[in-house]
Design an enzyme around this catalytic site. Structure first.
Site, short mmCIF file in Angstrom:
data_model
loop_
_atom_site.label_atom_id
_atom_site.label_comp_id
_atom_site.label_asym_id
_atom_site.label_seq_id
_atom_site.Cartn_x
_atom_site.Cartn_y
_atom_site.Cartn_z
N HIS A 183 4.38 2.28 -8.05
CA HIS A 183 3.44 1.02 -7.92
C HIS A 183 2.48 1.02 -9.25
CE1 HIS A 183 4.15 1.63 -3.62
NE2 HIS A 183 4.29 0.17 -3.75
N GLN A 192 15.43 -8.11 -3.26
CA GLN A 192 14.13 -8.55 -2.92
C GLN A 192 13.74 -9.57 -4.13
OE1 GLN A 192 10.44 -6.83 -0.94
NE2 GLN A 192 9.99 -6.58 -3.08
N GLU A 203 12.33 -2.73 -9.80
CA GLU A 203 13.30 -2.97 -9.59
C GLU A 203 14.33 -2.20 -8.50
OE1 GLU A 203 14.50 -4.45 -14.12
OE2 GLU A 203 15.45 -2.74 -13.42
N GLY A 240 0.91 -1.20 0.08
CA GLY A 240 -0.14 0.02 -0.07
C GLY A 240 1.02 1.29 0.10
#
Ligand code: PAF
Length: 295
Positions: free
Chosen positions: A36, A152, A147, A30
């Site tokens: 996003h 991650q 990226e 969120g």
């Protein structure tokens, strides 16, 4: 756009979407920003339907980290996703994701060691565990990650390969280039922690990283370029540099000199209440690269 907060309705919703074609998942915590939305837009180009998960995952925050302070703006996030044409928002509560008695942890060695794995012990166990659960819950054909979180992405791909995941398969886990503000700062939900003056100073991070990558590619020894980078960050207002390293872009193994294989500069540094991370490629022209000693 359907908003679902429990597993049974999620399964029904996903089954309905799957009937209309391929399904992409964009996992998020969120506090959405343009970075996003770029993931969502890329997902929409590549799949027939798009699901976005919103879950602030407590297992990836260490003791003393910013779990409680992490920005939460669910209604605003949903409005942004609706405007992007997202089909489904999966927003489980903590009890839905980790019901009483929950006891399983996924730990990916190798790529999760050092860098953020060194300064945030347990962080990538939390990420791998929640992402594996999200994949099993939504069973997407494709999944998209920024990226900006380069390590991650490597951890999640390793996890998918090692666990033989099929929805999505490891090669359907796709990275989307970092979206930057006009002054080069990588977009991040944690930029909201910066005061006005810290925000201006934070642009030192991408600028110093660009200078370091250019210097290394031009032949400056990596250690010297990284020393300069650390000094620039402190001079620019950063209080600490958690790490500044050049690693093999795919395996994330440390490298001491550039060769033909793609390399990446990865940095985490603290300013005010924020810990910012960023990474950039070191692009070497193979025609001018010095010969590898083993060649
Ligand atoms: O990058 C993030 O926002 C999170 O680490 C993720 C992948 C959604 C897992 O909680």
């Amino acid at each position: 756009m359907q908003i679902v907060q429990e597993l049974d309705p999620l399964r029904t919703a996903v089954a309905g979407l799957r009937r209309t074609g391929t399904l992409a998942l964009v996992p998020t915590m969120g506090a959405l920003h343009q970075g996003h939305l770029e993931l969502v837009r890329t997902a929409r180009e590549r799949a027939d339907t798009v699901a976005v998960s919103i879950f602030v995952n407590p297992r990836q925050f260490g003791a003393g980290e910013d779990l409680d302070a992490y920005p939460r703006q669910f209604e605003r996030d949903c409005a942004m996703l609706e405007a992007e044409g997202v089909d489904l928002v999966w927003a489980p509560g903590v009890d839905q994701m980790y019901p009483p008695g929950y006891a399983t942890n996924i730990s990916v060695s190798g790529v999760s060691e050092g860098l953020c794995g060194g300064t945030r012990p347990g962080h990538f166990d939390g990420v791998a565990t929640v992402v594996c659960k999200l994949f099993n819950q939504v069973r997407p054909d494709l999944a998209f990650f920024g990226e900006k979180d380069w390590q991650q992405l490597a951890v999640i791909r390793r996890m998918a390969r090692d666990l033989d995941l099929v929805r999505p398969a490891a090669d359907r886990i796709l990275g989307v280039p970092t979206v930057r503000e006009a002054d080069g700062l990588a977009m991040s939900s944690r930029n909201a922690y910066l005061t006005e003056s810290e925000r201006a100073q934070a642009a030192t991070l991408p600028a110093a990283m660009r200078a370091a990558t250019a210097a290394i590619v031009a032949g400056t020894p990596i250690d010297d370029a990284l020393d300069t980078l650390r000094r620039e960050l402190v001079r620019g207002g950063f209080s600490a540099v958690d790490y500044a390293e050049v690693r093999d872009a795919a395996s994330l193994e440390p490298i001491e000199r550039l060769a033909e294989r793609p390399a990446r500069l990865l940095v985490a540094a603290r300013i005010g209440r924020a810990r910012l991370i960023d990474n950039m490629p070191l692009v070497v022209d193979p025609r001018t690269a010095p010969p590898h000693p083993a060649a």
